[in-house]
Design an enzyme around this catalytic site. Structure first.
Site, PDB file in Angstrom:
ATOM      1  N   LYS C  79      -0.081   2.363  -3.080  1.00 52.85           N
ATOM      2  CA  LYS C  79      -0.384   3.723  -3.105  1.00 52.85           C
ATOM      3  C   LYS C  79       0.485   4.698  -2.735  1.00 52.85           C
ATOM      4  CE  LYS C  79      -4.049   6.422   0.156  1.00 52.85           C
ATOM      5  NZ  LYS C  79      -4.837   5.775   1.282  1.00 52.85           N
ATOM      6  N   SER C 154      -9.859   7.496   0.436  1.00 48.88           N
ATOM      7  CA  SER C 154      -8.462   7.695  -0.559  1.00 48.88           C
ATOM      8  C   SER C 154      -7.634   6.864  -1.206  1.00 48.88           C
ATOM      9  CB  SER C 154      -7.296   8.460   0.452  1.00 48.88           C
ATOM     10  OG  SER C 154      -7.236   7.363   0.817  1.00 48.88           O
ATOM     11  N   SER C 178     -10.364   4.650   3.826  1.00 52.07           N
ATOM     12  CA  SER C 178     -10.169   4.618   2.739  1.00 52.07           C
ATOM     13  C   SER C 178      -9.513   3.316   1.999  1.00 52.07           C
ATOM     14  CB  SER C 178      -8.786   5.050   2.954  1.00 52.07           C
ATOM     15  OG  SER C 178      -8.980   7.250   2.975  1.00 52.07           O
TER      16      SER C 178
END
Ligand SMILES: [Mg+2]
Ligand SMILES: [Zn+2]
Lengths: 479, 96, 487
Positions: C79, C154, C178
């Site tokens: 990420k 997210s 997330s």
């Protein structure tokens, strides 16, 4: 200014003498090239996290124990949020609601010799900010973050101080203490020890505190005194003229000798303190606290009391000699090497030695006049090899040259004459050279006694033992 | 809890965020709604409940040994900087 | 289904060790898939092809020499809020568009050390603030099951990438759901570990007391392997916990008979889509058939978790994001008039709308006069919620319920009202507030869209969660379903 009472509280920032920063492994040494000692944590890079330096904690506890304060079993780091270029993260990590040290006190000696107890509200750990530089940078400000993250202990006094002089005495006392404890080098030029002064005035007898102004970043004792005196006069003028004091932050300008408002820093000050979620509560158990207590040195007040009883010194002398641990250590080394007269040693250390050091701005630890060498001189005074007067000459020779007392005395032939026969011979010689004066004396002109002393001293090159000379002269004149 | 235009402007000033004239009413509306929404907390009885700043109870701060572990890497770190000179980060002149 | 890209993380590690294929082959396979699907899915912000191939070649040499760690040669993605040395790290924000990290996050370093090969950095909601991946400066990520839908957020880029088999596993972070929410919406496995289990050092902070790094993989077995390599104490993170990391892989086969499962009453509320509820109840039957004992439990304060979160998280973020000021790194506005102008415009231009909204919310709730009513109050209610969980775990081993109230929703459907968007995380936020580990596993479909089942456990019960999830995945095949077009 009569009819007014001054109320002062100090917030002293002492830079802790750790090798590395409070939350990172960067060095704290002074004078490195710009940003050479600012690592990712100090720069507030994305993703980095603080880790607390255990030595900074120990040092704060040491201070707390020395001022007989409470050491908090749990203290908490908070974030003080504001934007400034020298504050990389946009917040300062500091302790707010739960400081590590609370409720201590220090005694100061006032001018009249009275002892006054000054309350210390709290002392907390925090990180220092960086430095903004303007010189030689047209239209811009340069930011050096070497100092960012340097550990500080902020020592907050009660509003117990009543004059600039008291404030200075208190600040000096704290300065002495942190150096005794070896938690701060006390170097004020380098910013290692500085203070903010909260100053207000009120009508004598009033119980409510007046509105205060905070004078920021005073980094010398002289500035503290001048800034407070200026501020007190300013506030009284304002109030007597029917005005009001505004609560604000002010800056002292040493060139102009004035304080002025720092409105720029005031604007929208809402620090939004909250516990720093990157750090856990600092929990200190009794074992930790006791391990720190075991490292406490003899404190200035304890040492001064001991100097009084052990060496028979006055409170004043003991206070002067214990003002720094180095000076006290030096004094004791002198006494150890020349134990016969501790009072004489005190006089020499505070007199000739202090003056000589002062003249060359030397630290007592940096002088070539080691305690052993000075003791060598004092021993010759005590055993009457030289007179006190000639000893000053010897001291000067020892100070400028490298020779020890005995060598200087021998080389210059300064050995005191203690042989009665020799002194008597000199007296007889003076009598025979000055028959007129002798007759006058005998006729009752007592004042001439001093004349004869002077003449004999001159004849012996100042080396006649003064006590012996007096005694023999009196005997001969009377005879 | 309806926030005024002035409140939004002062929050944005405190947070150092430039907002366009068009953005202000948008945030006025959404922040007001968020504050209404979190206003539900009022109803919880929290008398004698300690605030919880950290999700793991009972842990305390570890203490790091006082050792210098870092070298001078300012040249590398300053590659990300918008403006530097002589090792300094530059910003518009700050007058004190 | 026999192609290399279905191999999975553990399968890749085993295949590489057995030399059935090379790391370069594997990297090429996945890099091609990444590149081919970038336009449709937009799952990546950066693809580090050259570095990946050279790392893969090095891994092959290590494997040939018989060295290597547990993940040597295995491709993964990070990420884009994990700092990666020498590689752009944007956090999905314009303000970090040009930011190249000079250091590796601990998680990145640990996975490197285990031999993993990074293929690139995945797209995400800006600074992890979002539940749909629509707040990214680099554009919306699309759900592989239907490109008109959001992947969740997210960590939407990591989830979409794993779901579309563009990479066998990816790192992710979870502040309010997330990891779990996008795992549910993309039909994959997502594990959020206990707070303090995985180092936060180098993970760009959103809300420090809630953020936790974790994994997105196809299966629980893969998650166990990846977590084992990235978990553990880190002296650089004061909130990481000094506690041994169990061998999650070795513990996977433990039986779950007798497992006491709590059904969270508050999770089966009126907001839960009936389709989702049906799938979750079916999954519970499977657990029963495996010997688990179900009881209903209630956490009365849990319904307040979203309001607590929307005070605490913005408060922390308003402070955490103050460092983005245009001075030392990141975006700086053109021609600042003065310092304040530099701050205001750099931040005003650099941050997107949702980030600004949260910074302002946080600034407000911490400011003088509001701190007690909002921030302190929220931290007190947080304590109540945490105590509810502690009470529940006195009588059950795990809590099971839905991960999200609904399946994936349409792009743009919830952007108008922040509250509607925030309520997506209604079932996931509680675990963050209490610091608990939780896993989401696929448990069927509503129409063509996957549904997630969430298992929450007490602190440091990751092994238990993974074992339960693994047992369920041995009994079902939901996790092996691949979206159409990505087979
Ligand atoms: Mg202060
Ligand atoms: Zn301070």
């Amino acid at each position: 200014m009569s009819g007014w009472e001054t109320i002062i509280g100090l917030e002293i920032h002492a830079q802790l003498a750790t090798r590395s920063k409070i939350f990172s492994g960067s060095a704290t040494a002074y004078g490195a090239p710009p940003n050479a000692q600012a690592n990712l944590v100090d720069l507030g890079y994305p993703g980095v996290l603080p880790v607390l330096n255990g030595e900074a904690v120990r040092m704060a506890v040491k201070l707390g124990l020395a001022i007989e304060a409470r050491i908090a079993p749990t203290s908490v780091f908070a974030r003080k949020n504001y934007f400034y270029p020298d504050l990389p993260k946009g917040y300062q990590i500091s302790q707010y609601e739960l400081p590590i040290v609370a409720g201590g006190a220090l005694d100061i000696v006032l001018e009249d010799g009275k002892v006054k107890r000054v309350g210390i509200t709290r002392a907390h750990l925090e990180e220092d900010a960086g430095k903004s530089l303007h010189e030689g940078l047209p239209g811009v400000t340069g930011v050096d973050l070497n100092r960012a993250g340097t550990p500080l202990v902020e020592i907050v006094s009660e509003p117990d101080l009543r004059s600039a002089k008291e404030a200075v005495a208190y600040m000096k006392k704290v300065h002495t203490l942190v150096r005794y404890l070896e938690i701060c080098d006390g170097n004020m030029q380098e910013g290692s020890f500085r203070c903010d002064a909260n100053v207000s005035v009120r009508k004598a007898g009033a119980t409510k505190l007046g509105t205060r102004a905070e004078i920021k970043n005073l980094n010398s004792f002289r500035f503290v005194e001048r800034a407070i005196n200026y501020e007190v006069a300013r506030q009284i003028d304002l109030l007597e003229g029917g005005g009001e004091v505004v609560q604000e932050t002010r800056l002292y300008d040493p060139d102009k000798g004035e304080t002025r408002s720092m409105r720029s820093k005031e604007e929208a000050n809402d620090y939004r303190y909250f516990p720093d979620p990157d750090l856990l509560p600092v929990a200190l158990d009794a074992a930790f606290i006791e391990s720190v207590r075991a490292t406490l040195p003899e404190l200035p007040d304890q040492k001064a009391a001991r100097f009084g009883s052990q060496y028979g010194l006055s409170a004043y002398d003991a206070g002067v000699l214990t003002a720094s641990r180095e000076l006290a250590d030096y004094y004791e080394a002198v006494v150890r090497a020349a134990p016969a007269d501790a009072k004489l040693a005190a006089n020499w250390v505070m007199g000739e030695l202090a003056a000589a050091l002062n003249k060359e701005s030397l630290e007592v630890t940096a002088t070539r006049m080691t305690a052993e060498r000075l003791a060598g001189l004092l021993k010759r005074i005590c055993d009457q090899t030289i007179s006190g007067k000639l000893a000053k000459e010897v001291f000067e020779a020892m100070w400028s040259g490298g020779a020890d007392a005995d060598a200087v005395i021998a080389e210059r032939g300064l050995k005191q004459i203690t042989d009665s026969a020799a002194i008597e011979r000199a007296i007889d010689e003076v009598f025979s050279k000055n028959p007129g004066q002798l007759a006058e004396y005998r006729a009752g002109k007592d004042k001439l006694f001093g004349f004869f002393v002077g003449q004999v001293m001159k004849a012996t090159g100042g080396k006649a033992n003064p006590a012996q000379l007096n005694e023999l002269l009196r005997k001969k004149l009377g005879g | 809890m309806a926030l005024t235009r002035e409140q939004i402007e002062s929050i944005a000033a405190l947070a150092r965020l430039e907002l366009s004239a068009a953005e202000v009413p948008v945030y006025q509306d959404s922040l007001s709604r968020i504050l209404d929404f979190v206003g539900a907390l009022e109803r919880a009885d929290t008398a004698s409940v300690a605030p919880m700043a950290h999700p793991l109870p009972g842990l305390s701060q570890r203490l790091r040994p006082d050792t210098v572990t870092e070298q001078d890497r300012h040249a590398e770190y300053q590659q990300n900087a918008p403006l530097t000179a002589a090792g300094l980060y530059l910003v518009p002149r700050v007058i004190e | 289904m026999s192609e290399l890209h279905h191999i999975g993380l553990a399968g890749a590690a085993a295949g590489l060790r057995a030399r059935r294929f090379s790391s370069v082959e594997l990297a090429e396979t996945f890099l091609k898939r990444i590149e081919r699907n970038q336009e449709t899915l937009n799952a990546f912000i950066s693809v580090t092809r050259a570095q990946a191939l050279s790392d893969a070649a090095a891994a092959d040499r290590a494997l040939a020499a018989g060295d290597g760690g547990a993940l040597t040669g295995v491709p993964i993605a990070h990420k884009d809020l994990f700092c990666t040395r020498g590689v752009r790290t944007t956090c999905g924000s314009c303000i970090l568009d040009n930011f190249v990290s000079p250091y590796d996050a601990t998680v990145v370093a640990k996975l490197k050390h285990a031999g993993a090969v990074m293929l690139g950095k995945t797209n995400m909601d800006e600074f992890a603030m979002g539940s749909s991946n629509e707040t990214s400066y680099y554009g919306t990520v699309r759900n592989p099951w239907d490109p008109r839908l959001v992947p969740g957020g997210s960590s939407g880029g990591s989830a979409a990438a794993v779901a579309a088999r563009l990479v066998p596993g990816a790192t992710a972070t979870d502040t309010g759901g997330s990891i779990r929410q996008p795992a549910a919406l993309c039909g994959i496995t997502g594990l959020k570990p206990t707070y303090g289990r995985v180092s936060r050092y180098g993970m760009v902070a959103f809300a420090s007391s809630l953020d936790q790094g974790g994994v997105l993989t196809v299966s629980a077995a893969d998650a166990a392997l990846m977590l084992r390599e990235m978990a553990g104490f880190d002296p650089n993170d004061s909130t990481s916990v000094e506690r041994e990391v169990p061998d999650y892989v070795a513990l996977l086969g433990e039986p779950i008979a007798g497992l006491r499962v709590g059904l969270l009453k508050e999770f089966f509320d009126k907001g839960l889509d009936p389709g989702n509820e049906r799938r979750v109840r079916e999954a519970l039957k499977v657990f029963e058939s495996l010997g688990a004992r179900l009881t209903e439990v209630s956490l009365p304060n849990l319904p307040l978790s979203v309001p607590v979160y929307y005070v605490v998280a913005p408060a922390e973020c308003s402070s955490n994001l103050a460092r983005f000021d245009g001075v030392r790194y990141g975006h700086r506005c053109e021609q600042p008039r003065d310092l304040q102008d530099l701050y205001r415009r750099s931040r005003g231009e650099g941050f997107g709308a949702e980030v600004k909204r949260r910074i302002m919310t946080g600034t407000y709730v911490l400011s003088a006069g509001y701190y007690d009513a909002y921030y302190l109050k929220a931290q007190r209610v947080r304590q109540l919620i945490s105590a509810d969980f502690t009470r529940a775990f006195a009588s059950v081993d795990v809590l099971i319920g839905p991960t999200t109230p609904t399946p994936a929703f349409a792009i743009g459907a919830k952007t108008a009202d922040p509250i509607t968007m925030y309520l997506n995380d209604i079932y996931t936020i509680g675990a963050n507030l209490a610091g608990l580990p939780a896993v989401s596993v696929p448990c069927g479909f509503v129409g063509k869209l996957p549904v997630g089942l969430q298992i929450v456990g007490p602190h440091f019960s990751e092994a238990r969660l993974l074992t339960a999830a693994h047992a369920y995945q041995r009994a079902t095949d939901w996790h092996t379903q691949v979206p159409e077009g990505y087979a």
